[in-house]
Design a protein around this motif. Structure first.
Motif, PDB file in Angstrom:
ATOM      1  N   GLY A   4       0.812  -1.206   0.000  1.00 19.37           N
ATOM      2  CA  GLY A   4       0.000   0.000   0.000  1.00 19.37           C
ATOM      3  C   GLY A   4       0.844   1.254   0.000  1.00 19.37           C
ATOM      4  O   GLY A   4       0.516   2.240  -0.674  1.00 19.37           O
ATOM      5  N   LEU A  52       2.196   1.550  -3.583  1.00 17.39           N
ATOM      6  CA  LEU A  52       1.112   1.972  -4.476  1.00 17.39           C
ATOM      7  C   LEU A  52       0.782   3.447  -4.274  1.00 17.39           C
ATOM      8  O   LEU A  52       0.564   4.184  -5.248  1.00 17.39           O
ATOM      9  CB  LEU A  52      -0.133   1.114  -4.253  1.00 17.39           C
ATOM     10  N   THR A  53       0.769   3.892  -3.032  1.00 17.11           N
ATOM     11  CA  THR A  53       0.495   5.302  -2.744  1.00 17.11           C
ATOM     12  C   THR A  53       1.600   6.188  -3.303  1.00 17.11           C
ATOM     13  O   THR A  53       1.319   7.234  -3.908  1.00 17.11           O
ATOM     14  CB  THR A  53       0.343   5.517  -1.217  1.00 17.11           C
ATOM     15  N   THR A 103      -4.796  -2.074  -4.615  1.00 15.17           N
ATOM     16  CA  THR A 103      -4.768  -2.025  -3.155  1.00 15.17           C
ATOM     17  C   THR A 103      -5.634  -3.139  -2.593  1.00 15.17           C
ATOM     18  O   THR A 103      -5.245  -3.823  -1.626  1.00 15.17           O
ATOM     19  CB  THR A 103      -5.233  -0.645  -2.635  1.00 15.17           C
ATOM     20  N   VAL A 122      -2.998  -5.453  -0.711  1.00 18.02           N
ATOM     21  CA  VAL A 122      -3.048  -5.105   0.711  1.00 18.02           C
ATOM     22  C   VAL A 122      -4.110  -5.920   1.453  1.00 18.02           C
ATOM     23  O   VAL A 122      -3.861  -6.432   2.539  1.00 18.02           O
ATOM     24  CB  VAL A 122      -3.289  -3.589   0.909  1.00 18.02           C
TER      25      VAL A 122
END
Length: 190
Positions: A34, A37-38, A136, A140
């Motif tokens: 996560g 990805l962010t 996500t 995640v």
């Protein structure tokens, strides 16, 4: 120095793809996916904003941005396949449609323009948000649901819009926000 920041953000996104593969090989906790990805999403959002603000939104930068997006999300997809192939199997048909369309569009652009498109359409910006949400979910939270299906659906629609723009445009352009703008560019050239 500040004028290079958009290039650094693009470079960061390229480096995040192999970082994801290393993370998969190291069996890290899901929350770190996560974080990556962010970072990918934020670098994608801010490279364009800063490039325009700093006056460096050149054809070269916009093309590099598109390449970085492809590399980053190819890495994300590969890790998703490695980590959770069972979650992706129910989506085999829309995935196949998406990949055929994506590859066909790049081939068409190469044949017609001698290079890939870098339209950065509004639909592609929305697609980036859905890609973030969909991956996500998978990386995640270990599920594939509405976020991933939305990402696939919007990916197909975005590629159809990009292909349509490539079909109607007479010459290569970057930063074509919508199909309407593609028609307007053709009208300006007459």
């Amino acid at each position: 120095m500040f004028r290079q920041i958009p290039f650094y953000l693009i470079g960061l996104r390229i480096l995040l793809a192999p970082a994801l593969l290393l993370m998969y090989g190291s069996d890290v906790e899901s929350i770190w996916y996560g974080v990556v990805l962010t970072a990918g999403l934020l670098s994608d959002v801010f490279d364009g904003i800063l490039a325009r603000k700093l006056g460096v939104a050149t054809e070269k930068l916009r093309s590099l941005d598109s390449i970085a997006d492809t590399i980053f999300y190819a890495g994300v997809f590969l890790v998703a396949v490695l980590k959770h192939p069972h979650l992706l199997m129910p989506f085999w048909f829309p995935l196949a449609c998406f990949f055929l369309l994506e590859i066909g569009r790049h081939v068409f652009d190469q044949v017609k323009f001698g290079r890939s498109a870098a339209y950065h359409m509004w639909s592609a910006k929305a697609w980036g948000i859905f890609l973030f949400a969909g991956f996500t979910e998978i990386l995640v939270f270990d599920v594939a649901g509405i976020g991933f299906l939305g990402a696939l659906t919007l990916g197909i629609l975005t590629n159809l819009e990009g292909l349509w723009a490539s079909i109607i445009l007479r010459e290569w352009h970057h930063d074509v926000p919508t199909i309407y703008h593609a028609f307007a560019l053709n009208q300006q050239r007459q």
